[in-house]
Scaffold this motif. Structure first.
Motif, mmCIF file in Angstrom:
data_model
loop_
_atom_site.group_PDB
_atom_site.id
_atom_site.type_symbol
_atom_site.label_atom_id
_atom_site.label_comp_id
_atom_site.label_asym_id
_atom_site.label_seq_id
_atom_site.Cartn_x
_atom_site.Cartn_y
_atom_site.Cartn_z
ATOM 1 N N VAL A 13 0.882 -1.168 0.000
ATOM 2 C CA VAL A 13 0.000 0.000 0.000
ATOM 3 C C VAL A 13 0.922 1.222 0.000
ATOM 4 N N SER A 35 -20.244 -6.888 7.444
ATOM 5 C CA SER A 35 -20.339 -6.044 8.633
ATOM 6 C C SER A 35 -19.360 -6.510 9.709
ATOM 7 N N VAL A 47 -8.082 -2.651 6.203
ATOM 8 C CA VAL A 47 -9.344 -3.395 6.213
ATOM 9 C C VAL A 47 -9.076 -4.852 5.843
ATOM 10 N N THR A 48 -9.724 -5.771 6.547
ATOM 11 C CA THR A 48 -9.778 -7.173 6.138
ATOM 12 C C THR A 48 -11.259 -7.513 5.952
ATOM 13 N N VAL A 49 -11.643 -7.745 4.692
ATOM 14 C CA VAL A 49 -13.055 -7.900 4.364
ATOM 15 C C VAL A 49 -13.490 -9.332 4.631
ATOM 16 N N VAL A 108 -11.282 13.065 13.060
ATOM 17 C CA VAL A 108 -10.700 12.819 11.733
ATOM 18 C C VAL A 108 -11.475 11.698 11.037
ATOM 19 N N THR A 109 -11.920 11.955 9.826
ATOM 20 C CA THR A 109 -12.726 11.004 9.063
ATOM 21 C C THR A 109 -12.117 10.808 7.683
ATOM 22 N N LEU A 110 -12.081 9.514 7.243
ATOM 23 C CA LEU A 110 -11.594 9.210 5.896
ATOM 24 C C LEU A 110 -12.746 9.410 4.922
ATOM 25 N N VAL A 111 -12.642 10.439 4.105
ATOM 26 C CA VAL A 111 -13.696 10.737 3.143
ATOM 27 C C VAL A 111 -13.460 9.961 1.850
ATOM 28 N N SER A 112 -12.225 9.932 1.443
ATOM 29 C CA SER A 112 -11.850 9.169 0.248
ATOM 30 C C SER A 112 -10.349 8.946 0.302
ATOM 31 N N VAL A 144 -9.278 2.601 10.968
ATOM 32 C CA VAL A 144 -9.310 3.865 10.237
ATOM 33 C C VAL A 144 -8.724 4.987 11.099
ATOM 34 N N TYR A 202 -5.603 5.308 2.961
ATOM 35 C CA TYR A 202 -6.320 4.032 2.953
ATOM 36 C C TYR A 202 -6.459 3.518 4.380
ATOM 37 N N SER A 226 -16.308 -7.236 9.032
ATOM 38 C CA SER A 226 -14.958 -6.997 8.514
ATOM 39 C C SER A 226 -14.134 -6.230 9.541
ATOM 40 N N VAL A 256 -11.835 -3.258 10.462
ATOM 41 C CA VAL A 256 -11.556 -1.944 9.869
ATOM 42 C C VAL A 256 -10.712 -1.135 10.852
#
Lengths: 645, 195
Positions: B22, B62, B54-56, B87-91, B68, B51, B64, B66
């Protein structure tokens, strides 16, 4: 100062002593001494090349009554001395004495001039020697073919005036000795002497004297002589004119044409064609050849029955060493009296033989006419008795009706005693299905190749009828239907892991129908494909959409058993394999593999040229890595179509 | 064991085909790039390769795993840090966070630590000023001790007149009496560093 009378007396008292050359490398010199003169304060000494002292080489003054002249003269010199008193007045010169030359050539001792040597074996040496001289520290030898020694063939150095060297060749040569003095100067060469080297006779090595050798090639060997270019060999029976042969090198293999006592001589030949003396004759005995063994008969085989209309070809293995062979053939009981028929090699073809039972044998003769042992006696029959039955042997009585599977049939006509009847015309052959290739003569009968038909005939067998005149035989070949071994199939269906994963799937299969379990066991290799994606629901801190995608390729190798049920076929199987899962989660991706097991069951039915199939399968397998966890196993239902390429 | 051999080979091949790298995060800008310290300010941090870890779980997304946990901090020239909250991951190109009011007027650099522990820094990322730059040209303070008469222009606090060179000032060094001096309008510590 001494009175004049005393000086005269002193001068008169000068008496020169003989010069002595000292043979020491460090003091290579001539020592001159004279009687001392009373009241002499010094002496003046002169050495000259001439008695008049016009060419003086030494003019010295010394206080003692002696002088060391550091020279080894190579010619005669003259010397004198006078005294000088303390007032510097010189007395009269002494008498003049000579100093003989010291550095001279060594005197030659051996070999004598015009000596002769014989080169009768390689490595022959000669000793060249001269008288030693104390004033020489090294001696030199030169051997040349020319008297001027412009191109010496051989040059040696050594501390001794004696040299042992190999002969330089064949011809006239010259030699001389020289040396190096203790003072390092070269002494003059001696006068040259001449010697001659003559080519000798070679020494025979083989065969041994009076050896008894078997009849056949005889190896003649001799010691080589280096100057020789080739060799002349005289060889022959004792008392007869010998054959003259030339050889480039020993050994020479000679082939006596008859037994008996033989003689051989060898002479060396120089490159210019001159020949040396012959060796002493070497006698040996060539023994007569041993009796020839009996030939081994080949054909016609013992007990054969032959066509009287054709010549009879008799063959046997030729006897090694035989010059010719001969054959006897006659009715049994008359063989001993039969006329031997000559044959050059191991065969003879005869046409004039009587019909009926015959016996034959062969023997060899050597080059001198000696007969070998007779072979065993073989029987034959010329002209056959009536055949009473036909024998048909089939190599493989069960074939596949595919148009190419075949087998070999051997057909023999037998007489009343069960013997093969040879020479009869080929029989006629008819088949109910398929075809035959032949017949062709083979062994004591005929051979036919039967090829199965393209499709299975009614009754599942082929009848083969063989006829010759009024004789007949029938045999049966069992035929079985053709089996398509390789099939290819395409499948489409649905895969689920009974949870969230649910995806359409595609697959292809290559299957091989084995011959096990009556052709009902298939080995199936399958490759499938399905894909699934999953999106992570929003959580605190994550407003972005996170979606993972899995593309799964299950690979499996299964054993499938089929049960035919009328128009349909039911099948079930189990297999092992691996699931390849390519998982991508932006921005990373990973290919994972997991072992998998598979159980399947289904049914199929003919449709067109192939068959349609419906199948349900259950499999295991799961992958788990840093990107995702996924169960690749589950249930699949598939529809497919199977083709036979 | 022999049956496992092909599986192991497939696993090795799978490793060879994997791309688990990554890329590290990169900070490019902060919107807005100047805010007053009179009230809380919501900041959009723009960049790339943001990024979550995450492990899906394909069977139940639900469930998974995460991670962040992005950390954003403003860094004062003297080293003091002022973390952004919420702090929020928007994209993958945007993070959002809130700067609390009353941060000292100054030009700050921005420091980021992503969920994998990797860091990124953006120098002179945000100006925090004292005053109101909604309308021009009221006074404001940029926080530079070597300028006077700072003023608002274009909703941003601009530096005013520089103080004469040699004027004592205090910005980085924490000593009781100023040891730094103004040089060309910049508060400069002694050559030997802060005492």
């Amino acid at each position: 100062m001494a009175p004049r009378a005393d000086r005269r007396a002193a001068a008169l008292c000068l008496a020169l002593l003989a010069p002595a050359a000292e043979a020491d490398e460090r003091s290579a010199s001539v020592v001159l001494r004279w009687q001392p003169v009373a009241d002499a304060a010094a002496y003046e000494i002169e050495v000259a090349r001439d008695p008049d002292f016009a060419h003086r080489v030494v003019v010295e003054r010394t206080a003692s009554p002696g002088y060391r002249w550091r020279t080894l003269p190579d010619a005669r010199h003259y010397w004198r001395v006078r005294s000088v008193d303390s007032g510097g007045r010189a007395g009269p010169w002494s008498e003049v004495k000579t100093i003989e030359a010291v550095l001279v050539a060594p005197a030659l001792l051996e070999p004598a001039d015009l000596a002769r040597f014989t080169w009768d074996h390689d490595g022959t040496t000669a000793t060249f020697a001269g008288a030693p001289l104390e004033v020489l520290r090294e001696y030199r030898l030169e051997v040349a073919a020319d008297a001027g020694f412009e191109k010496p063939l051989l040059a040696r150095k050594g501390p001794s005036p004696s040299f042992q060297v190999g002969l330089p060749g064949v011809g006239v040569f010259h030699w001389r000795l020289g040396g190096v003095g203790l003072d390092g100067r070269a002494a003059p060469w001696s006068r040259a002497r001449t010697f001659t080297v003559d080519l000798g006779a070679p020494r025979l090595l083989a065969p041994d004297p009076n050896a008894a050798v078997p009849f056949g090639p005889v190896a003649v060997s001799w010691e080589t002589l280096a100057p020789a270019a080739r060799w002349r060999v005289a060889f022959g029976r004792e008392g007869e004119e010998p054959r003259q042969l030339e050889a480039s090198a020993p050994p020479l293999r000679l082939a006596p044409d008859r037994p008996g006592r033989h003689l051989v001589r060898v002479a060396a030949i120089l490159p210019d064609g001159r020949a040396g003396p012959e060796s002493k004759p070497r006698g040996f005995v060539v023994r007569p050849p041993p009796p020839l063994r009996a030939p081994r008969l080949s054909a016609p085989a013992a007990g054969d029955t032959l066509d009287p209309a054709r010549p009879v070809a008799f063959t046997w293995e030729p006897v090694p060493g035989a010059a010719s062979h001969e054959l006897q053939v006659a009715p049994p009981g008359a063989l001993e009296r039969a006329r031997p028929r000559p044959a050059a090699g191991g065969s003879l073809e005869l046409e004039d033989l009587p019909q009926g039972p015959l016996a034959w044998r062969a023997r060899a003769r050597d080059a001198f006419g000696g007969a070998g042992a007779w072979s065993e006696v073989w029987a034959l029959r010329l002209g056959w008795g009536p055949a009473v039955r036909i024998e048909v042997a089939v190599a493989d009585a069960a074939l596949v009706a595919d148009g190419s599977d075949s087998t070999r049939l051997t057909i023999r006509l037998l007489d009343g005693e069960g013997r093969a009847v040879r020479g009869s015309p080929p029989p006629t052959i008819q088949v109910s299905a398929g075809r035959v290739e032949g017949p062709s003569p083979a062994g004591d009968g005929f051979e036919v190749r039967y090829v199965a038909p393209q499709s299975l005939p009614a009754g599942g067998a082929a009848e083969i009828d063989v006829r010759e005149r009024d004789l007949a035989a029938r045999t049966r070949i069992q035929l079985s239907p053709k089996v398509d071994r390789l099939t290819l199939a395409a499948l489409a269906g649905w895969h689920t892991d009974l949870k969230a994963v649910s995806s359409p799937s595609l697959g292809v299969e290559a299957a091989w129908r084995t011959s096990l379990l009556e052709n009902r066991l298939l080995l199936s290799l399958r490759v499938s494909y399905w894909a699934e994606s999953a999106t992570v629901p929003p959580v605190p801190g994550l407003a972005a959409r996170v979606t993972a995608t899995a593309r799964v390729v299950p690979l499996s190798l299964s054993a499938i058993y089929e049960w035919p049920l009328g128009w349909a076929t039911v099948h079930a199987g189990a297999g092992l394999g691996a699931d390849l899962a390519f998982i991508s989660l932006e921005p990373a991706s990973q290919l994972a593999a997991t072992p998998a097991a598979l159980l399947l069951a289904g049914a199929s039915g003919r449709l067109g040229t192939g068959e349609a199939l419906l199948e349900l399968s259950a499999s295991t397998g799961s992958v788990e890595n840093s990107l995702a966890s996924l169960r690749t196993g589950g249930l699949s239902i598939s529809l497919g179509y199977r083709l036979r390429p | 064991m022999r049956r496992l051999a092909p599986i192991l080979l497939l696993a090795l091949a799978a490793q060879a085909c994997s791309d688990l790298e990554v890329p590290p995060p990169v900070l490019q800008s902060v919107q807005p790039d100047a805010v007053p310290n009179a009230s809380d300010a919501v900041l959009a941090v723009l960049g790339q390769d943001f990024y979550a870890e995450v492990t899906v779980d394909f069977d139940d997304p639900s469930q998974s795993s995460v991670n962040v946990a992005f950390s954003l901090e403003l860094v004062h020239p003297n080293g003091r840090r002022f973390p952004l909250s919420g702090v929020t991951l928007v994209s993958s190109g945007e993070l959002e966070g809130t700067l609390a009011a009353s941060a000292p007027a100054q030009t700050y650099s921005l420091s980021l630590v992503d969920p994998r522990g990797r860091t990124a820094t953006l120098p002179a990322a945000l100006q925090v000023y004292k005053g109101d730059c909604i309308s021009n040209p009221p006074d404001c303070e940029t926080g530079n001790p070597c300028t006077v008469n700072d003023y608002c222009q274009g909703h941003r606090c601009r530096e005013g007149t520089p103080l004469p060179d040699g004027t004592p000032c205090q910005l980085i060094c924490q000593s009781a009496t100023p040891v730094e001096i103004c040089l060309g309008g910049v508060c400069t510590p002694p050559l030997a560093g802060c005492p």
